[in-house]
Motif scaffolding. Structure first.
Motif, mmCIF file in Angstrom:
data_model
loop_
_atom_site.group_PDB
_atom_site.id
_atom_site.type_symbol
_atom_site.label_atom_id
_atom_site.label_comp_id
_atom_site.label_asym_id
_atom_site.label_seq_id
_atom_site.Cartn_x
_atom_site.Cartn_y
_atom_site.Cartn_z
ATOM 1 N N PRO A 29 -0.088 6.696 5.543
ATOM 2 C CA PRO A 29 0.923 5.482 3.858
ATOM 3 C C PRO A 29 2.022 5.176 4.464
ATOM 4 O O PRO A 29 1.589 4.192 3.437
ATOM 5 C CB PRO A 29 1.585 7.547 3.316
ATOM 6 C CG PRO A 29 0.406 9.074 4.025
ATOM 7 C CD PRO A 29 0.405 8.057 5.416
ATOM 8 N N SER A 30 2.361 5.663 4.958
ATOM 9 C CA SER A 30 3.584 4.181 5.581
ATOM 10 C C SER A 30 2.925 2.689 6.079
ATOM 11 O O SER A 30 3.090 2.415 5.779
ATOM 12 C CB SER A 30 4.619 4.836 6.882
ATOM 13 O OG SER A 30 4.954 5.711 5.482
ATOM 14 N N THR A 31 2.446 2.878 6.931
ATOM 15 C CA THR A 31 1.592 1.628 7.364
ATOM 16 C C THR A 31 0.219 0.750 6.614
ATOM 17 O O THR A 31 0.669 0.236 6.559
ATOM 18 C CB THR A 31 0.583 2.390 8.847
ATOM 19 O OG1 THR A 31 1.526 3.266 10.413
ATOM 20 C CG2 THR A 31 -0.023 1.146 9.127
ATOM 21 N N GLU A 32 0.048 1.770 5.606
ATOM 22 C CA GLU A 32 -1.012 1.223 4.177
ATOM 23 C C GLU A 32 -0.284 0.448 3.398
ATOM 24 O O GLU A 32 -0.726 -0.311 3.075
ATOM 25 C CB GLU A 32 -1.444 2.680 4.503
ATOM 26 C CG GLU A 32 -2.765 2.997 4.750
ATOM 27 C CD GLU A 32 -3.889 3.944 4.113
ATOM 28 O OE1 GLU A 32 -3.199 4.541 2.831
ATOM 29 O OE2 GLU A 32 -4.724 4.353 4.293
ATOM 30 N N ARG A 33 1.334 1.073 3.321
ATOM 31 C CA ARG A 33 1.989 0.423 2.228
ATOM 32 C C ARG A 33 2.227 -0.656 3.346
ATOM 33 O O ARG A 33 2.487 -1.500 2.389
ATOM 34 C CB ARG A 33 2.711 1.481 1.930
ATOM 35 C CG ARG A 33 3.232 1.875 1.233
ATOM 36 C CD ARG A 33 4.468 3.250 0.379
ATOM 37 N NE ARG A 33 4.878 4.183 1.745
ATOM 38 C CZ ARG A 33 5.286 5.395 1.604
ATOM 39 N NH1 ARG A 33 3.845 5.423 0.769
ATOM 40 N NH2 ARG A 33 5.046 5.613 2.471
ATOM 41 N N ALA A 34 2.786 -1.391 3.651
ATOM 42 C CA ALA A 34 3.176 -1.635 4.944
ATOM 43 C C ALA A 34 2.535 -2.965 4.812
ATOM 44 O O ALA A 34 2.361 -4.234 4.989
ATOM 45 C CB ALA A 34 3.856 -1.637 6.322
ATOM 46 N N LEU A 35 1.063 -2.466 5.458
ATOM 47 C CA LEU A 35 -0.280 -3.339 5.093
ATOM 48 C C LEU A 35 -0.274 -3.675 3.264
ATOM 49 O O LEU A 35 -0.619 -5.581 4.148
ATOM 50 C CB LEU A 35 -1.302 -2.395 5.635
ATOM 51 C CG LEU A 35 -2.313 -3.595 5.908
ATOM 52 C CD1 LEU A 35 -2.670 -5.075 6.678
ATOM 53 C CD2 LEU A 35 -3.686 -2.824 6.907
ATOM 54 N N ILE A 36 -0.747 -3.287 2.936
ATOM 55 C CA ILE A 36 -0.613 -3.987 1.797
ATOM 56 C C ILE A 36 0.575 -4.830 0.777
ATOM 57 O O ILE A 36 0.447 -6.045 0.004
ATOM 58 C CB ILE A 36 -0.732 -2.877 0.626
ATOM 59 C CG1 ILE A 36 -2.256 -2.423 0.519
ATOM 60 C CG2 ILE A 36 -0.678 -3.581 -1.156
ATOM 61 C CD1 ILE A 36 -1.708 -0.746 0.026
ATOM 62 N N ALA A 37 1.783 -4.834 1.342
ATOM 63 C CA ALA A 37 2.631 -5.499 0.969
ATOM 64 C C ALA A 37 2.373 -6.221 2.166
ATOM 65 O O ALA A 37 3.393 -7.826 1.284
ATOM 66 C CB ALA A 37 3.838 -4.739 1.545
ATOM 67 N N PHE A 38 2.219 -6.922 2.565
ATOM 68 C CA PHE A 38 2.232 -8.026 4.159
ATOM 69 C C PHE A 38 0.616 -8.800 3.061
ATOM 70 O O PHE A 38 0.765 -9.815 2.804
ATOM 71 C CB PHE A 38 2.028 -7.503 5.521
ATOM 72 C CG PHE A 38 1.116 -8.529 5.935
ATOM 73 C CD1 PHE A 38 2.103 -9.716 6.059
ATOM 74 C CD2 PHE A 38 -0.485 -8.968 6.048
ATOM 75 C CE1 PHE A 38 1.937 -10.972 7.450
ATOM 76 C CE2 PHE A 38 -1.282 -9.936 7.331
ATOM 77 C CZ PHE A 38 -0.087 -10.725 6.980
#
Length: 230
Positions: A29-38
């Motif tokens: 989830p944390s990586t997904e959130r970072a990717l979406i923000a990027f």
């Protein structure tokens, strides 16, 4: 081919947090959130899917023409793997990557509900400099390329199914001998799933391309045969 760990390291370098464990190679989830923000910051659709456009934004334009390094894997199979995880969008919206596949093949479909396994295979081949059948029909590949006597890693495999057919790329076999196939529209997504050999109607290889050497590898599988490719 960039791994999840590579993506995490790049996001960290750009100032995005990927979670307490940082680089663990897991798309959590944390990586997904970072990717979406990027992606949002770079004008891309807010989804955790990592396709060629996202890779180019993350790592630079050289990724689009990236060749396998010492793996011996067919270039089209390496390209196809980049789309793993792509899913249809439920409702009135449609996945732009799937619409792009139809457009590349010159087909008139404008949705992601039309069975798109042949669209995926054709798009991958055409993007890799290989002529496809340019058809939305899975079993059109039974009259394409060179017919192989047995499966090979990277070959196109066609299947029979009730009401139609299916097509994808062979990546290996599982411990039970099932074909492990990377394909589109497999439970509405691009993924690798096991298929019963008895369903296969043929194995096909692009004309003029060298065949891979060595035996087909054993690939990890959950053992649950694919049943939904419509």
């Amino acid at each position: 081919m960039k791994s999840i760990a590579d993506i995490q390291r790049r996001l960290l370098a750009l100032g995005y947090s990927v979670g307490k464990s940082d680089v663990d190679g897991i798309m959590g989830p944390s990586t997904e959130r970072a990717l979406i923000a990027f992606k949002v910051k770079n004008g891309l659709q807010a989804r955790p899917f990592v396709g060629p456009i996202t890779l180019e934004k993350l790592f630079g334009h050289q990724v689009a023409g990236q060749k396998p390094l010492g793996t011996g894997e067919a270039r089209w199979l390496t390209f196809a793997r980049r789309y793993s995880g792509l899913r249809e969008i439920k409702g009135k919206n449609h996945a732009p990557e799937i619409l792009e596949m139809w457009k590349t093949l010159g087909l008139l479909f404008k949705d992601d509900e039309t069975p798109w396994c042949a669209g995926f295979v054709g798009f991958v081949l055409e993007s890799s400099g290989i002529a496809s059948t340019r058809s939305g029909m899975a079993r059109s590949y039974e009259k394409w390329g060179v017919n192989l006597a047995k499966a090979a890693v990277g070959c196109v495999v066609t299947f029979k199914r009730t009401g139609g057919g299916h097509v994808g790329f062979v990546v290996g076999r599982d411990a039970k001998g099932n074909l492990m196939v990377l394909g589109g529209n497999q439970a509405d997504a691009v993924n690798i799933k096991p298929f019963a050999v008895s369903r296969a109607t043929g194995y096909w290889w692009p004309k003029g391309e060298p065949l891979p050497e060595g035996a087909i590898p054993t690939v990890r599988s959950d053992g649950k045969l694919s049943t939904n490719e419509a």
